[in-house]
Design a protein around this motif. Structure first.
Motif, PDB file in Angstrom:
ATOM      1  N   SER A 281      -8.441  -4.410 -10.853  1.00 30.55           N
ATOM      2  CA  SER A 281      -9.859  -4.622 -10.564  1.00 30.55           C
ATOM      3  C   SER A 281     -10.491  -3.320 -10.086  1.00 30.55           C
ATOM      4  N   GLY A 282     -11.815  -3.319 -10.065  1.00 27.89           N
ATOM      5  CA  GLY A 282     -12.548  -2.173  -9.535  1.00 27.89           C
ATOM      6  C   GLY A 282     -12.823  -1.097 -10.566  1.00 27.89           C
ATOM      7  N   ASP A 283     -13.599  -0.104 -10.133  1.00 32.03           N
ATOM      8  CA  ASP A 283     -14.037   0.974 -11.020  1.00 32.03           C
ATOM      9  C   ASP A 283     -13.287   2.279 -10.811  1.00 32.03           C
ATOM     10  N   ASP A 284     -12.441   2.343  -9.816  1.00 26.61           N
ATOM     11  CA  ASP A 284     -11.738   3.587  -9.506  1.00 26.61           C
ATOM     12  C   ASP A 284     -10.276   3.286  -9.200  1.00 26.61           C
ATOM     13  N   ALA A 285      -9.411   4.289  -9.468  1.00 26.00           N
ATOM     14  CA  ALA A 285      -7.998   4.147  -9.122  1.00 26.00           C
ATOM     15  C   ALA A 285      -7.880   3.925  -7.615  1.00 26.00           C
ATOM     16  N   PRO A 286      -6.922   3.086  -7.188  1.00 22.24           N
ATOM     17  CA  PRO A 286      -5.821   2.496  -7.959  1.00 22.24           C
ATOM     18  C   PRO A 286      -6.153   1.191  -8.680  1.00 22.24           C
TER      19      PRO A 286
ATOM     20  N   GLY B  52       0.769  -1.237   0.000  1.00 20.41           N
ATOM     21  CA  GLY B  52       0.000   0.000   0.000  1.00 20.41           C
ATOM     22  C   GLY B  52       0.797   1.283   0.000  1.00 20.41           C
ATOM     23  N   ASP B  53       2.079   1.221  -0.372  1.00 17.91           N
ATOM     24  CA  ASP B  53       2.873   2.449  -0.381  1.00 17.91           C
ATOM     25  C   ASP B  53       2.903   3.122  -1.747  1.00 17.91           C
TER      26      ASP B  53
ATOM     27  N   GLY C 263       9.378  11.185 -22.943  1.00 18.96           N
ATOM     28  CA  GLY C 263       9.948  10.197 -22.053  1.00 18.96           C
ATOM     29  C   GLY C 263       9.181   8.895 -22.057  1.00 18.96           C
ATOM     30  N   ARG C 264       9.485   8.046 -21.082  1.00 18.91           N
ATOM     31  CA  ARG C 264       8.963   6.679 -21.073  1.00 18.91           C
ATOM     32  C   ARG C 264       8.005   6.400 -19.918  1.00 18.91           C
ATOM     33  N   ASP C 265       7.669   7.426 -19.155  1.00 16.87           N
ATOM     34  CA  ASP C 265       6.755   7.208 -18.039  1.00 16.87           C
ATOM     35  C   ASP C 265       5.388   6.720 -18.513  1.00 16.87           C
ATOM     36  N   GLY C 266       4.990   7.108 -19.718  1.00 14.83           N
ATOM     37  CA  GLY C 266       3.655   6.772 -20.206  1.00 14.83           C
ATOM     38  C   GLY C 266       3.404   5.293 -20.405  1.00 14.83           C
ATOM     39  N   CYS C 267       4.474   4.500 -20.563  1.00 14.21           N
ATOM     40  CA  CYS C 267       4.295   3.049 -20.695  1.00 14.21           C
ATOM     41  C   CYS C 267       4.612   2.339 -19.384  1.00 14.21           C
ATOM     42  N   ARG C 268       4.855   3.120 -18.321  1.00 18.71           N
ATOM     43  CA  ARG C 268       5.235   2.539 -17.034  1.00 18.71           C
ATOM     44  C   ARG C 268       4.179   2.787 -15.948  1.00 18.71           C
ATOM     45  N   VAL C 269       3.021   3.246 -16.341  1.00 21.17           N
ATOM     46  CA  VAL C 269       1.952   3.527 -15.382  1.00 21.17           C
ATOM     47  C   VAL C 269       1.491   2.211 -14.744  1.00 21.17           C
TER      48      VAL C 269
ATOM     49  N   ALA D 193      -4.949   1.401   1.149  1.00 21.74           N
ATOM     50  CA  ALA D 193      -3.761   2.219   0.884  1.00 21.74           C
ATOM     51  C   ALA D 193      -4.061   3.702   1.042  1.00 21.74           C
ATOM     52  N   GLN D 194      -3.154   4.410   1.668  1.00 25.25           N
ATOM     53  CA  GLN D 194      -3.293   5.854   1.869  1.00 25.25           C
ATOM     54  C   GLN D 194      -2.461   6.662   0.888  1.00 25.25           C
ATOM     55  N   VAL D 195      -1.641   5.959   0.102  1.00 27.49           N
ATOM     56  CA  VAL D 195      -0.739   6.613  -0.842  1.00 27.49           C
ATOM     57  C   VAL D 195      -1.158   6.238  -2.263  1.00 27.49           C
ATOM     58  N   PRO D 196      -1.311   7.214  -3.152  1.00 24.06           N
ATOM     59  CA  PRO D 196      -1.670   6.883  -4.538  1.00 24.06           C
ATOM     60  C   PRO D 196      -0.509   6.220  -5.261  1.00 24.06           C
TER      61      PRO D 196
END
Length: 589
Positions: free
Chosen positions: A453-458, A59-60, A442-448, A466-469
């Motif tokens: 599962s679920g309907d909302d992030a994360p 959850g970090d 950059g390359r962050d876009g393929c590293r998300v 988890a308290q951290v996104p």
């Protein structure tokens, strides 16, 4: 959509590779699980795990090894034979972990060495091997060797492990060479002496946080040989060698010629590299079972490329040519021919990959007017039709899965994830973006991080508590692309991959083995594998009729009035002897 008249279209044709878990003594004192089959690497389906973005158990907001262990059932169901882990070592993460500070431990955000050992064994119990990344060209600037070199000063033995040199020009203000960087910007950084005066320069083909090692030094050779043994002793089945053609430099440090002849480039594809990999191969071959060496080698010269795959050097090397090609039948056919021709003389199997942690995801790349992978096509403001890209990436997945050799799948491609192009600048981390002054996204876009599962992030990436996104934000639109949602949808990308890998595993004609082109229209690819498997890919604008066949194994899109739509691929079972009329055949050496 899977168009196979239900599961009957994916009937078992005969098990190609029966893997059996047995317990054998390893090089370390304890006994470890080993999966039999010395030729596993020639046909393996290898899944690339970017740990930071795979699954977060604690959850970090950062993926970890416990998260991977918790998803091994998913990977088994997907049908993979091995996992390739990007660097999981301690690192300041100046370049996503490719700046390693300690090769004999695990980054604390990912877990512990004990967890890595447990993961290796848990995966082996499921018949899944582990391949790890090694980065021999450079280390982190926080590595003890480099810190000792900085402290020791000019002329010290500690500095001989790197490329420290005085500068050129008045007062040494100019770098020793003008070598171009792989990440834009300079390739040399000047140090500061203890008294505050400018000091020597050191070489880094990548970022300043990644000083290049000097492979003329015996310590560098000895250290990496010990690193291989350390991980092989822990049950690792192979290593992927980052920037494998860059290790050796010309000690005279000449500038890069305008058109270097083979072997003349001062920092790429030097002939001395082959002795290094021969010594590594000897170490790998000394272990029970096959421990593979996989090179990341970008070379336009196919003859030079093939030299790395001779029987006493690397087992395989990444084939990047296919992913760099346009969505065009002639281009793809040429790439397949070039690849198979390059590998044939040395008897090595080809590798096939549509993406990885460094390139734009296929759904986005194939949805653009220019479908090649190049700098210009990476720009985030490039018009993209994701519907077209999604359809083409499904077709491409079936093409690569049917080609002879091994197959690499980058995590999330089996979910059809697009490139994430709207990451706020404040959250971007890739040095390619910043060193290009923001021109390269950059390359962050393929590293998300992956959506589970679920309907909302994360989206199940982290626990509900988890308290951290997640370390990079996930788009809200991914709610329809979660593994959970796709498992419930027979027409999903995930189910397509599962079906394809099941057929590939069961069909003795697939994996490593015979390949032959069959005659077809200019915008159509048709090839056979063995006696009864046939692939047809329609890259034309209009639907086409399928060739004679007994039944359809799998299609990337539903047939329409028994026709194969544009940008679609079909796998067919044909009658015995139907594949004899080919215009060209490739056979393994």
């Amino acid at each position: 959509m899977v168009a196979n008249a239900g599961d009957s279209g994916c009937r078992t044709i005969g098990l190609l590779r029966r893997v059996r878990a047995v317990t054998l003594p390893a090089a370390s004192p304890d006994r470890r699980t080993v999966v039999s089959d010395d030729l596993w690497w020639r046909s393996a389906v290898i899944y690339q795990v970017y740990v930071r973005s795979f699954s977060d158990a604690n959850g970090d907001g950062t993926g970890d090894l416990a998260g991977v262990r918790g998803r091994l059932g998913y990977l088994k169901q997907l049908g993979v034979d091995a996992l390739w882990f990007n660097p999981w070592y301690p690192s300041p993460l100046a370049d996503g972990g490719y700046d390693v500070s300690d090769y004999r431990s695990i980054h604390p955000s990912f877990g512990t060495l004990g967890e890595a050992e447990a993961l290796i064994q848990d995966a082996l119990a499921l018949g899944i091997r582990t391949i790890i990344d090694v980065v021999p060209n450079h280390v982190s600037d926080q590595h003890p060797w480099f810190q000792a070199a900085l402290a020791a000063g000019p002329g010290s033995p500690e500095r001989e492990r790197f490329w420290f040199r005085p500068g050129r020009g008045i007062d040494g203000n100019e770098p020793p060479t003008r070598w171009p960087s792989n990440f834009a910007g300079d390739t040399w950084t000047r140090t500061v002496n203890p008294d505050g005066t400018p000091g020597e320069w050191y070489l880094h083909l990548f970022t300043p946080e990644q000083p290049d090692l000097n492979w003329t030094h015996p310590d560098v050779h000895r250290e990496h040989e010990e690193i291989l043994k350390f991980w092989f002793d822990r049950g690792v089945a192979g290593v992927r060698i980052d920037s494998a053609a860059l290790l050796v430099k010309d000690e005279t440090l000449p500038e890069v010629p305008q058109n270097p002849a083979p072997g003349e480039h001062p920092n790429t594809d030097r002939d001395e590299l082959h002795d290094i990999y021969r010594s590594w191969r000897a170490i790998a071959d000394s272990y029970e079972g096959t421990r593979v060496l996989v090179g990341e080698i970008w070379l336009p010269d196919v003859d030079r490329f093939a030299r790395y795959l001779r029987p006493d050097e690397l087992h395989t090397a990444f084939n990047f040519d296919f992913l760099a090609r346009a969505w065009n039948a002639a281009e793809l056919r040429e790439s397949i021919d070039i690849t198979l021709t390059a590998h044939a003389p040395v008897g090595a199997p080809s590798t096939w990959v549509l993406s990885n942690h460094d390139v734009t995801r296929p759904v986005t790349r194939y949805g653009r007017e220019d479908t090649t992978f190049a700098f210009a096509t990476k720009r985030a403001d490039t018009p993209t039709d994701l519907t077209v890209g999604f359809r083409r990436s499904r077709a491409a997945a079936l093409i690569t899965a049917a080609l002879p050799g091994s197959l690499y799948i980058y995590q999330g491609d089996e979910l059809g994830l697009p490139e994430v192009e709207d990451i706020p600048v404040t959250l971007r981390q890739d040095p390619m973006h910043f060193r290009s002054l923001g021109v390269d996204p950059g390359r962050d876009g393929c590293r998300v991080p992956l959506p589970w599962s679920g309907d909302d992030a994360p989206f199940g990436f982290s626990p509900d508590s988890a308290q951290v996104p997640p370390w990079l934000p996930q788009p809200a639109e991914w709610r329809g692309l979660t593994a959970e949602a796709q498992q419930a949808d027979p027409s999903s990308m995930l189910r397509l991959y599962q079906s394809a890998l099941r057929i590939r595993s069961d069909d003795p004609d697939l994996g490593d083995g015979r390949f032959a082109w069959l005659p077809g229209a200019a915008d159509v690819l048709i090839f056979s594998r063995g006696e009864r498997f046939l692939l047809i890919a329609n890259l034309a604008a209009e639907p086409i009729a399928l060739p004679d066949h007994e039944y359809v194994l799998l299609t990337s899109e539903p047939l329409v009035d028994r026709l194969l739509p544009s940008d679609s691929t079909a796998w067919l079972q044909v009658s015995a002897g139907a594949n004899e009329n080919s215009d060209r055949a490739h056979h393994p050496a």
